[in-house]
Scaffold this active site. Structure first.
Site, PDB file in Angstrom:
ATOM      1  N   ASP A   1       0.870  -1.183   0.000  1.00  0.00           N
ATOM      2  CA  ASP A   1       0.000   0.000   0.000  1.00  0.00           C
ATOM      3  C   ASP A   1       0.901   1.224   0.000  1.00  0.00           C
ATOM      4  OD1 ASP A   1      -2.345   1.642   0.316  1.00  0.00           O
ATOM      5  OD2 ASP A   1      -1.876   1.843   2.434  1.00  0.00           O
ATOM      6  N   SER A   2       0.286   2.369  -0.238  1.00  0.00           N
ATOM      7  CA  SER A   2       1.037   3.617  -0.186  1.00  0.00           C
ATOM      8  C   SER A   2       1.469   3.938   1.247  1.00  0.00           C
ATOM      9  CB  SER A   2       0.158   4.747  -0.700  1.00  0.00           C
ATOM     10  OG  SER A   2      -1.000   4.820   0.108  1.00  0.00           O
TER      11      SER A   2
ATOM     12  N   CYS B   1     -11.203   2.934  -0.333  1.00  0.00           N
ATOM     13  CA  CYS B   1      -9.841   3.299   0.053  1.00  0.00           C
ATOM     14  C   CYS B   1      -9.536   2.475   1.293  1.00  0.00           C
ATOM     15  CB  CYS B   1      -9.759   4.795   0.373  1.00  0.00           C
ATOM     16  SG  CYS B   1      -8.156   5.287   1.058  1.00  0.00           S
ATOM     17  N   THR B   2      -8.373   1.861   1.291  1.00  0.00           N
ATOM     18  CA  THR B   2      -8.085   0.940   2.402  1.00  0.00           C
ATOM     19  C   THR B   2      -7.798   1.668   3.716  1.00  0.00           C
ATOM     20  OG1 THR B   2      -5.794   0.790   1.610  1.00  0.00           O
ATOM     21  CG2 THR B   2      -7.318  -0.953   0.942  1.00  0.00           C
ATOM     22  N   HIS B   3      -7.722   2.981   3.682  1.00  0.00           N
ATOM     23  CA  HIS B   3      -7.603   3.738   4.938  1.00  0.00           C
ATOM     24  C   HIS B   3      -8.960   3.910   5.628  1.00  0.00           C
ATOM     25  CE1 HIS B   3      -3.663   4.851   3.385  1.00  0.00           C
ATOM     26  NE2 HIS B   3      -3.392   5.512   4.490  1.00  0.00           N
TER      27      HIS B   3
ATOM     28  N   CYS C   1      -4.445  -1.233  -2.037  1.00  0.00           N
ATOM     29  CA  CYS C   1      -4.615   0.206  -2.186  1.00  0.00           C
ATOM     30  C   CYS C   1      -5.548   0.414  -3.375  1.00  0.00           C
ATOM     31  CB  CYS C   1      -3.247   0.832  -2.461  1.00  0.00           C
ATOM     32  SG  CYS C   1      -3.278   2.584  -2.834  1.00  0.00           S
ATOM     33  N   ASN C   2      -6.676   1.047  -3.137  1.00  0.00           N
ATOM     34  CA  ASN C   2      -7.623   1.284  -4.240  1.00  0.00           C
ATOM     35  C   ASN C   2      -7.002   2.171  -5.312  1.00  0.00           C
ATOM     36  OD1 ASN C   2     -10.774   0.524  -3.499  1.00  0.00           O
ATOM     37  ND2 ASN C   2      -9.456   0.694  -1.719  1.00  0.00           N
ATOM     38  N   THR C   3      -6.209   3.125  -4.867  1.00  0.00           N
ATOM     39  CA  THR C   3      -5.604   4.075  -5.801  1.00  0.00           C
ATOM     40  C   THR C   3      -4.669   3.351  -6.771  1.00  0.00           C
ATOM     41  OG1 THR C   3      -5.686   5.712  -4.036  1.00  0.00           O
ATOM     42  CG2 THR C   3      -4.255   6.191  -5.906  1.00  0.00           C
TER      43      THR C   3
ATOM     44  N   GLU D   1      -3.723   8.846   8.567  1.00  0.00           N
ATOM     45  CA  GLU D   1      -2.282   8.657   8.787  1.00  0.00           C
ATOM     46  C   GLU D   1      -1.827   9.428  10.034  1.00  0.00           C
ATOM     47  OE1 GLU D   1       0.289   7.190   6.487  1.00  0.00           O
ATOM     48  OE2 GLU D   1      -1.215   6.295   5.184  1.00  0.00           O
TER      49      GLU D   1
ATOM     50  N   TYR E   1      -0.597   8.453  -2.273  1.00  0.00           N
ATOM     51  CA  TYR E   1      -0.568   8.230  -3.718  1.00  0.00           C
ATOM     52  C   TYR E   1      -1.764   8.927  -4.388  1.00  0.00           C
ATOM     53  CZ  TYR E   1       2.865   4.334  -3.502  1.00  0.00           C
ATOM     54  OH  TYR E   1       3.983   3.551  -3.348  1.00  0.00           O
ATOM     55  N   GLY E   2      -2.838   9.076  -3.612  1.00  0.00           N
ATOM     56  CA  GLY E   2      -4.127   9.475  -4.185  1.00  0.00           C
ATOM     57  C   GLY E   2      -4.145  10.808  -4.895  1.00  0.00           C
TER      58      GLY E   2
HETATM   59  N1  DGL Z   1      -4.984   3.468   0.882  1.00  0.00           N
HETATM   60  C1  DGL Z   1      -5.003   4.018  -0.423  1.00  0.00           C
HETATM   61  C2  DGL Z   1      -6.234   3.571  -1.170  1.00  0.00           C
HETATM   62  O1  DGL Z   1      -6.782   2.539  -0.856  1.00  0.00           O
HETATM   63  C3  DGL Z   1      -4.937   5.503  -0.525  1.00  0.00           C
HETATM   64  C4  DGL Z   1      -3.833   6.161   0.146  1.00  0.00           C
HETATM   65  C5  DGL Z   1      -3.129   7.214  -0.646  1.00  0.00           C
HETATM   66  O2  DGL Z   1      -3.731   8.127  -1.211  1.00  0.00           O
HETATM   67  O3  DGL Z   1      -1.932   7.095  -0.666  1.00  0.00           O
HETATM   68  O4  DGL Z   1      -6.663   4.236  -2.075  1.00  0.00           O
END
Ligand code: DGL
Length: 260
Positions: free
Chosen positions: A6-7, A180-182, A69-71, A148, A38-39
């Site tokens: 993941d990011s 988004c996994t967050h 990570c969805n992104t 975060e 990353y988003g």
């Molecule tokens: N956890 C990432 C996701 O599932 C997003 C985090 C990021 O933007 O870096 O999209």
């Protein structure tokens, strides 16, 4: 060995679900904390980072890769599948499939990072299977930094969630994908905001179930370790106090984070 990246720390929600559903498998995780989020980056940059993250995990012995990570899933899956021979599992399909199975009205909300929402991947996946369904998406770029930072129960976070979810209010959705996994760390706040009649779909849990089913059908994908030598290693590209705190919250135990 299952490789997960993941990011940052959000993908640990996937890793935790994989630990729970597949306790006999070793895990190697990479969280690119130094370059998160990353988003808000371009597709080219996210793809480049994802290629490097995968190379790292393969060197550590991963036999399948979960893009937690969805992104990264929404923009880099094809490039990873072209580049590497191992199975590459993304988080969009399991979440979209669950949303389709869950909705009764065919009106589905999706929240995610800017890159995920801009990619339109959830609309394509859901409406590709069910053209009669309606998907309403909202980018929520501030939520990742808040998670975060460990601000998962602050008044300010509640206000921002209210603001982001406002456009979905009149859309009469009955299902909302946490794309988004967050976001599983914000489940309570989001559920309170949308109300009990909206079912939340957690891409982390659905992806872990998908991997469990895949390995049940194709156990040969992974050389099973002897019982007793299962390892869970969590690598990060930067080690911050906030990351340690959030990791402890996700796993409900202190977690050793190894700096690469
Ligand atoms: N956890 C990432 C996701 O599932 C997003 C985090 C990021 O933007 O870096 O999209």
């Amino acid at each position: 060995m299952i490789g997960i990246f993941d990011s940052g720390i959000g993908g640990m929600t996937v890793a935790r679900a994989v630990e729970q559903l597949l306790p006999d498998y070793s895990i190697v995780y990479f969280g690119d904390i130094a370059r998160t989020p990353y988003g808000s980056k371009s597709a080219a940059t996210i793809t480049d980072y994802s290629l490097r993250n995968t190379e790292f995990l393969l060197k550590k012995g991963a036999e399948i890769i979960i893009i937690a990570c969805n992104t990264a899933s929404s923009v880099a899956t094809e490039a990873l599948r072209r580049e590497f021979q191992v199975p590459i599992i993304e988080v969009i399909t399991p979440a979209a499939t669950k949303a389709i199975a869950t909705t009764k009205t065919g009106r589905i909300g999706v929240i995610g990072t800017r890159a995920t929402i801009r990619s339109g991947v959830y609309e394509q996946t859901i409406c590709g299977q069910r053209p009669d369904f309606h998907v309403f998406s909202e980018a929520c770029p501030l939520l990742v930094p808040l998670v975060e930072e460990g601000w998962t129960n602050k008044q300010e976070t509640k206000m921002i969630i209210r603001r982001y979810l406002h456009p979905l209010k009149d859309k009469q959705i009955d299902t909302l994908v946490l794309g988004c996994t967050h976001y599983p760390l914000l489940t309570q706040l989001i559920q309170t905001r949308v109300g009990k009649r909206v079912t939340l779909i957690d891409s982390s849990v659905e992806t872990a179930k998908y991997v469990r089913d895949l390995l049940t059908e194709q156990p040969q994908l992974i050389a099973r370790e002897e019982k007793g030598i299962v390892t869970h290693r969590y690598f990060v590209s930067d080690l911050t106090d906030a990351a340690k705190t959030v990791a402890r919250k996700i796993f409900a135990r202190p977690l050793e984070l190894i700096l690469t």
